[in-house]
Enzyme design. Structure first.
Site, PDB file in Angstrom:
ATOM      1  CD1 TRP A 224      -1.786  -2.311   2.030  1.00 12.89           C
ATOM      2  CD2 TRP A 224      -2.751  -1.656   0.121  1.00 12.89           C
ATOM      3  NE1 TRP A 224      -2.647  -3.305   1.644  1.00 12.89           N
ATOM      4  CE2 TRP A 224      -3.256  -2.933   0.475  1.00 12.89           C
ATOM      5  CE3 TRP A 224      -3.211  -1.046  -1.043  1.00 12.89           C
ATOM      6  CZ2 TRP A 224      -4.206  -3.602  -0.293  1.00 12.89           C
ATOM      7  CZ3 TRP A 224      -4.151  -1.711  -1.814  1.00 12.89           C
ATOM      8  CH2 TRP A 224      -4.635  -2.969  -1.446  1.00 12.89           C
TER       9      TRP A 224
ATOM     10  CG  ASP B 179      -3.091   3.984   4.465  1.00 11.61           C
ATOM     11  OD1 ASP B 179      -4.077   3.803   5.206  1.00 11.61           O
ATOM     12  OD2 ASP B 179      -2.866   3.289   3.448  1.00 11.61           O
TER      13      ASP B 179
ATOM     14  CE  LYS C  48      -7.973  -3.021   5.820  1.00 11.71           C
ATOM     15  NZ  LYS C  48      -7.635  -4.179   5.006  1.00 11.71           N
TER      16      LYS C  48
END
Length: 355
Positions: A99, A166, A190
């Site tokens: 990511w 992030d 999440k």
């Protein structure tokens, strides 16, 4: 048979959050209308956004001068929105996994990108420690938890330039010093809500500094000015996020979430280290509390499929490792009860006895 949900995302949510969201989908606030069919500008829905923002600020102790936004597009959209809004000449990125690498790729379209360090040569099994952040960078970007490789930054770094993070997969799992960041973002699927909404915590006076034109939908100022209502927001996930934020507060807040995260991770890592069949994949000092990755020990590699079948039959869901790593991954987000971790440990010990 009870199911134990270790999915990496979309992932487990508190049962009461799921049930109360389901009730609102059938009838929102006694209106006789579904949450899915009301206007986002209805008088009954504005308080949902307002309370969700207020709880965000309360639970994370967000200072004055920051806005909380609820947007679409996932963290992947933020990979481009961040440089659109903050990158004038140069940005620094810490490459700790898939990511982070994708975020870097998007940023390269807006200016110079400096990779300050990378652990790619070791399949991202550790987080780099010794590196220099360029003092003339517009911002320094980090990915605090790496779901695929099971590594995590558990403390806020010190940076000579503004930081962007992030925090898709570890938000609300530990206290954070928001004042160290100009932007914190993440997909909600999440630790916050079902997939479909993206949270952004943005420092108001950091916006509007770049010289380029920014399309309205990609401009943070647009969404700050319109309170996340510039276009139709993802109504159902925002409502579920509100319920989850209430749940976190009722459980004792972020400090309690951190205590539970440490307890669950310590339990499972202790079993991985004890059990001769399994080996942890991440460097011990960088092990994630959210995504616990492990593989069969080399001499027992041929038992991998057998253990997956055995664990599945015992009610373990979502423990297959990411395709780029293999092995197993137990995601232990806030809503996962300690009992599920113990059930996985029992399963590992039973399998050990059989082999």
């Amino acid at each position: 048979m009870k199911k134990h949900n270790f999915n990496a995302g979309p992932s487990i949510l508190p049962r009461e959050v799921i049930e109360d969201t389901a009730k609102a989908i059938l009838d929102f606030n006694g209106s006789g209308l579904s949450l899915m069919e009301i206007s986002h500008r209805a008088k009954d829905f504005q308080p949902v956004v307002d309370e969700a923002e207020a709880l965000f600020k309360e639970l994370l102790n967000i200072p004055e001068g920051y806005s909380v936004l609820f947007l679409g597009g996932g963290a992947s959209m933020e990979f481009c929105m961040v440089p659109f809004n903050f990158l004038e000449k140069k940005a620094a990125y810490l490459n700790t996994g898939v990511w982070a690498k994708k975020a870097m790729k998007e940023a390269k379209g807006f200016g110079e990108v400096v990779e300050v360090a990378s652990s790619a040569e070791a399949t991202y099994t550790y987080i780099p420690k010794d590196y220099t952040i360029p003092a003339d960078a517009d911002y320094f970007h980090i990915t605090t938890n790496n779901t695929i490789y099971g590594t995590e930054l558990k403390e806020d770094l010190n940076s000579p330039v503004p930081m962007v993070a992030d925090m898709s997969s570890d938000i609300f799992s530990r206290p954070i010093d928001v004042s160290k960041y100009i932007c914190i973002y993440g997909g909600a699927q999440k630790n916050l809500a079902p997939a479909g909404v993206t949270f952004v915590i943005v420092k108001n006076d950091a916006v509007g500094k770049v010289s380029r034109y920014i399309p309205s939908m990609l401009n943070y100022q647009t969404h700050i000015d319109n309170g996340s209502m510039f276009n139709t927001p993802p109504v159902v996930p925002i409502y579920a996020a509100l319920l989850n934020l209430r749940w976190i507060k009722a459980q004792g807040g972020v400090k309690e979430m951190e205590r539970r995260a440490i307890e669950k991770a310590d339990m499972l890592y202790a079993e991985i280290d004890r059990n001769k069949l399994f080996v942890g994949t991440a460097a011990k000092e960088d092990r994630s509390r959210m995504n616990i990755c492990f593989v069969m020990a080399p001499e027992y590699k041929d038992l991998e499929a057998d253990f997956m079948k055995f664990a599945t039959e015992k009610g373990m869901v979502g423990i297959k490792g990411h395709r780029s790593v293999g092995g197993f991954r137990a995601s232990c987000y806030n809503a996962l009860p300690k009992e599920s971790v113990q059930a996985l440990i029992d399963c590992m010990q039973e399998f050990e006895k059989l082999h």
